[in-house]
Design an enzyme around this catalytic site. Structure first.
Site, PDB file in Angstrom:
ATOM      1  N   SER A   1       0.823  -1.204   0.000  1.00 27.56           N
ATOM      2  CA  SER A   1       0.000   0.000   0.000  1.00 27.56           C
ATOM      3  C   SER A   1       0.862   1.261   0.000  1.00 27.56           C
ATOM      4  O   SER A   1       1.693   1.437  -0.877  1.00 27.56           O
ATOM      5  CB  SER A   1      -0.950  -0.041   1.197  1.00 27.56           C
TER       6      SER A   1
ATOM      7  N   ASP B   1      -2.594   6.354  -3.880  1.00 31.08           N
ATOM      8  CA  ASP B   1      -1.472   5.638  -3.266  1.00 31.08           C
ATOM      9  C   ASP B   1      -1.044   4.503  -4.208  1.00 31.08           C
ATOM     10  O   ASP B   1      -1.678   4.274  -5.246  1.00 31.08           O
ATOM     11  CB  ASP B   1      -1.834   5.189  -1.843  1.00 31.08           C
TER      12      ASP B   1
ATOM     13  N   ASP C   1      -1.320   1.330  -4.422  1.00 36.79           N
ATOM     14  CA  ASP C   1      -2.244   0.264  -4.825  1.00 36.79           C
ATOM     15  C   ASP C   1      -3.650   0.801  -5.097  1.00 36.79           C
ATOM     16  O   ASP C   1      -4.602   0.028  -5.230  1.00 36.79           O
ATOM     17  CB  ASP C   1      -2.264  -0.885  -3.818  1.00 36.79           C
TER      18      ASP C   1
ATOM     19  N   ASP D   1      -6.150   2.381  -3.681  1.00 35.47           N
ATOM     20  CA  ASP D   1      -7.386   2.291  -2.903  1.00 35.47           C
ATOM     21  C   ASP D   1      -7.616   3.563  -2.080  1.00 35.47           C
ATOM     22  O   ASP D   1      -8.639   3.685  -1.412  1.00 35.47           O
ATOM     23  CB  ASP D   1      -7.421   1.039  -2.006  1.00 35.47           C
TER      24      ASP D   1
HETATM   25 MG    MG Z   1      -3.490   1.407  -0.275  1.00 38.20          MG
END
Ligand code: MG
Length: 454
Positions: free
Chosen positions: A101, A244, A246, A248
């Site tokens: 992340s 970010d 990834d 999300d």
């Molecule tokens: Mg993330």
């Protein structure tokens, strides 16, 4: 075991090459595969973010999954929510996401997704860990799983977003928005530009390479968005978006180049959804976590919603959204969860909802922000002692007029401010978070907590 390997409910993360190794990844992937197989669905979807360690761990995870007789569908570099949707699309028994992340480049992690597209809960996560510890049952030569790739997962994800009745695609296209974008060289570079193109936007982008060489701290916090702010100013963009690694979490920069704070992402998304609801007797529910800003609570209440808080952790919020039948929810860190699409934090969905709100309202970002009360959030951390109960008791004694919530550490609430004290799920520390109408008031709450911690 190294102290940088952190085990959590739905996965684990660690430093690449010291405690997070291909051997460890293969074994835990095999354990997840064995769990899916035991549940009657020997098929696992695998995706990763753009980190340089991603290909190595993807190979290890694929081998581990195949070794327990599980078929693997590899998505390559994709957003975390794309994996969650692909699990549902393929009817898979589990999903495995290789991403740390917003953590720096030296980290990577495994995140386990269940067949419902939601991160594993504590019970299922413990079962997978036990399988990994005991050694998952391996297949013989004639029972090894297969591996194939699915290159269409991102396109399907965007199709689903653009088909949502809550997004007025034509209204967005008519505005011909000029959007500045910073994907921090994570997975967003292969996703958000495609979405913006389909929404008829002009784009000025930075850090769109998906090579994982983060040029700045990858968390989309205001202090990390200076370059995006300058891009908005120089290009004359209507809005700036940062995701970010990834994809999300979504953060917004206003038309003057100022980061408005991640809490506003969910607040504006909540307004976009609630503004379109016709009153039908039952107030819709909005679910956030205990540390989410009052700006979201204000947006929910202004829209006539029931407002509920769940324990911190995406899986906790996701399950509360499902159990309450909420129309929208998420986290104040820029994580928007819209269950009509799926119950997971989704930055591409957030982009579409924010552009929808800008198009429908005709307002600028700064005008939308100025339309509601402002608060200041102050965060601090301290060392975690052997027991937290005495700290919680002392805090309740110090603030007898506050409303206590003990579901996740201790949260003390007043109508216009709160203090939340909880142990970190991933580090050996205590987190103190306070929100109040002014920074000195929020700092005073945090300081009261820190004094009792000493
Ligand atoms: Mg993330």
């Amino acid at each position: 075991m190294s102290d940088t390997l952190m085990i959590s409910v739905s996965g684990m993360r660690g430093h690449v090459g010291t405690d997070l190794t291909p051997e460890l990844v293969a074994r835990h992937a095999a354990a997840l595969g064995a769990w899916a197989r035991a549940n009657g669905r020997p098929l696992v979807v695998l995706g990763r973010d753009a980190r340089t360690s991603g290909p190595m761990f993807a190979h290890a995870a694929t081998a581990g999954l195949m070794s327990v007789g599980v078929d693997v569908i590899g998505l390559g570099i994709v957003p975390t929510p794309t994996v969650q949707l692909a699990v549902e699309h393929h009817g898979a028994g589990a999903g495995l996401i290789l991403t740390a992340s917003h953590n720096p480049i030296e980290w990577n992690a495994l995140k386990f997704v269940g067949p419902d597209g939601i991160f594993l809960d504590a019970d299922a996560g413990a079962t997978v860990r036990r399988l990994a510890d005991e050694g998952p049952p391996r297949a013989a030569w004639n029972g090894i799983g297969s591996a194939r790739s699915d290159p269409d997962a991102i396109a399907r994800h965007l199709d689903l977003i653009l088909a949502l009745p809550v997004i007025d695609v034509e209204a967005i296209r008519r505005r011909r928005f000029h959007v500045a974008l910073d994907c921090v060289r994570g997975a967003g570079g292969g996703t958000i530009p495609l979405l913006l193109e389909r929404l008829g936007c002009r784009m000025s982008g930075i850090n769109l390479e998906t090579d994982g060489h983060f040029p700045r701290p990858p968390e989309p916090l205001p202090e990390n968005l200076g370059e995006l702010g300058r891009l908005v100013q120089d290009s004359g963009a209507d809005v700036g978006f940062a995701v970010d690694p990834d994809v999300d979490r979504l953060a917004i920069v206003d038309e003057a180049g100022r980061p408005i704070g991640e809490d506003y992402t969910l607040a504006l998304a909540v307004r976009a959804v609630l503004d379109q609801r016709t009153a039908d007797g039952t107030p819709p529910a909005v679910v956030v976590n205990l540390s989410t800003s009052l700006v979201v609570e204000d947006a929910a209440r202004a829209g006539g919603a029931r407002f509920l808080r769940a324990a911190v952790g995406e899986a906790n919020v996701a399950r509360a959204i499902r159990d309450e039948g909420a129309v929208i929810g998420g986290e104040g860190n820029g994580g928007v969860m819209y269950p009509a699409l799926h119950i997971g934090r989704d930055a591409p969905l957030g982009v579409a909802l924010i552009l929808h709100q800008l198009a429908r309202s005709g307002a600028t970002v700064s005008e939308l922000v100025a339309a509601a009360p402002r608060y200041e959030i102050v965060k601090a951390k301290g060392p975690r002692g052997p027991a937290l109960a005495p700290l919680y008791a002392a805090l309740r004694e110090r603030f007898p007029d506050a409303e206590p919530d003990t579901r996740d550490g201790l949260r003390l609430a007043w109508p216009d401010r709160w203090l939340h004290v909880r142990p970190s799920g991933t580090e050996p520390i205590v987190r103190l978070i306070a929100e109040a109408p002014s920074r000195p008031e929020a700092e005073a709450l945090v300081e009261a907590g820190r004094q009792l911690l000493r």
